[in-house]
Design an enzyme around this catalytic site. Structure first.
Site, PDB file in Angstrom:
ATOM      1  N   CYS A 112       0.585  -1.144   0.368  1.00  0.00           N
ATOM      2  CA  CYS A 112      -0.100   0.061   0.583  1.00  0.00           C
ATOM      3  C   CYS A 112       0.828   0.970  -0.072  1.00  0.00           C
ATOM      4  O   CYS A 112       0.544   1.606   0.897  1.00  0.00           O
ATOM      5  CB  CYS A 112      -0.447  -0.071   1.047  1.00  0.00           C
ATOM      6  SG  CYS A 112      -1.988   1.445   1.245  1.00  0.00           S
TER       7      CYS A 112
ATOM      8  N   CYS B 269      -0.610   3.946   1.899  1.00  0.00           N
ATOM      9  CA  CYS B 269      -0.404   3.803   3.483  1.00  0.00           C
ATOM     10  C   CYS B 269       1.721   4.140   4.334  1.00  0.00           C
ATOM     11  O   CYS B 269       1.296   4.555   5.001  1.00  0.00           O
ATOM     12  CB  CYS B 269      -0.584   2.705   4.425  1.00  0.00           C
ATOM     13  SG  CYS B 269      -1.830   1.985   3.353  1.00  0.00           S
ATOM     14  N   ASP B 270       2.495   3.697   3.415  1.00  0.00           N
ATOM     15  CA  ASP B 270       3.819   3.831   3.566  1.00  0.00           C
ATOM     16  C   ASP B 270       4.289   4.361   2.648  1.00  0.00           C
ATOM     17  O   ASP B 270       5.883   4.671   2.975  1.00  0.00           O
ATOM     18  CB  ASP B 270       4.213   2.378   3.732  1.00  0.00           C
ATOM     19  CG  ASP B 270       3.138   1.405   4.542  1.00  0.00           C
ATOM     20  OD1 ASP B 270       2.998   1.750   5.546  1.00  0.00           O
ATOM     21  OD2 ASP B 270       3.050   0.179   3.970  1.00  0.00           O
TER      22      ASP B 270
END
Ligand code: NAP
Length: 309
Positions: free
Chosen positions: A134, A137-138
């Site tokens: 992701c 997200c990261d």
């Protein structure tokens, strides 16, 4: 036995919320189990540019909040909890949530899909450290670092482009020289000067030291030749698999686990309907999931009318 609901919806992406909106407006008093991480895959998406009605695009989480708000306004009850299991052999159907039992005359399953991992040697140790599925997200953890993206579809091209906001360099690694990605997504990545595309390469194994990921050994599938590439982050974007484990094989699926529609959106079990990525092997778009959620709600309403009133 606790109250029997007309409709229980399991899963909360665009399919589930649209089904919630329609069943709520049909006065079916729907209850949704949205999961601990409600909103589905679009919660992990930065910008949605292809949902009609948003000329400037909209953030994924923002759109999911709006879909939820709209359905709740008409009476959808949402619980952010995971369904552990269902019993479809009994009527009403039983839905088990944290050991509590709920009952429904009709079910709509819209649990979507989750990312597939490569499972190359060395991956398990780096999951959630250097290796992720992701970018939204990261990605920010890799500011001014070099990262890899693996895959040749829309997700891979989208993630590679997104990661250029943070990373100093992104290498997109694909096992063929033909991309499944749509032309607009592919060209956006190909024309980005921070992105290098390497075709005919796959991950043979990951490289790491005590500080985390350091890179990977790439293999050319045509002749088996290898090379090393340095990177502190890697994002796997090789597709998704449907989330159907909680059904324990009580509904017919295809060999990849996707639920099969038998009549319109009804599954192999009468009174159980399915919509969105948990069914869709072909389109997998937010707009098609929402459309199918509407169809499932209308099919459930009609089925309840014919069978329960
Ligand atoms: P996808 O289209 O199925 O592409 C998966 C890619 O990963 C393919 O290029 C495939 O290679 C590669 N791959 C699969 N297994 C692999 C393995 N073991 N090792 C190396 N490579 C592997 O999946 P996706 O990109 O996640 O897209 C899924 C759906 O969501 C598509 O319908 C897409 O259009 C949609 N989507 C849309 C948007 C949008 O904004 N419109 C954004 C993201 C996703 P091969 O090509 O060689 O099989």
């Amino acid at each position: 036995m606790s109250e029997v609901r007309d409709v229980v919806i399991i899963g909360s992406g665009p399919a589930g919320y649209t089904a919630g909106l329609y069943t709520a407006r049909a006065m079916l008093n729907p209850l949704m189990f949205a999961g601990y991480m409600s909103g589905g895959q679009l919660m992990l998406t930065s910008d949605i540019e292809n949902f009609p009605g948003y000329p400037q695009g909209i953030g994924g989480p923002e759109m999911m909040m709006q879909l939820r708000e709209q359905a709740e306004r008409f009476g959808l009850e949402v619980q952010d909890r995971n369904v552990e299991s269902v019993d479809l052999s009994q009527r009403p159907f039983k839905v088990v949530v944290e050991s509590e039992e709920y009952f429904a005359n009709a079910l709509i399953i819209s649990t979507g899909a989750e990312s597939i991992w490569l499972n190359a040697p060395g991956e398990a140790e780096q999951k959630g450290r250097g290796i992720s599925t992701c970018a939204t997200c990261d990605g920010a953890f890799f500011r001014d670092e070099e990262v890899l993206v693996i895959g040749g579809g829309d997700s891979a091209c989208e993630e590679a482009t997104f990661l250029t906001r943070f990373a100093s360099k992104v290498t997109l690694i694909h096992r063929r020289d033909v991309f499944r990605a749509s032309t607009i997504m592919y060209e956006r990545a190909a024309n980005n000067e921070k992105i290098e595309i390497k075709t005919f390469r796959q991950i043979k194994h990951w490289l790491s030291d005590e500080n985390g990921l350091t890179g990977a050994v790439l293999e050319d599938p045509r002749d088996g030749s290898t090379e090393e590439i340095a990177a502190t982050g890697a994002f796997i974007a090789i597709g998704h698999k449907p989330i159907t484990g909680f059904l324990d094989a009580q509904i017919e699926t295809d060999e990849n686990g996707y639920i099969i529609h038998k009549r319109h959106t009804m599954t192999s079990v009468d009174g159980v309907f399915a919509a969105g990525d948990v069914v869709d092997t072909r389109y997998k778009q937010a707009i098609t999931a929402a459309g199918m959620g509407c169809q499932a709600a209308m099919d459930a309403e009609k089925w309840l009318e014919e069978n329960h009133h």
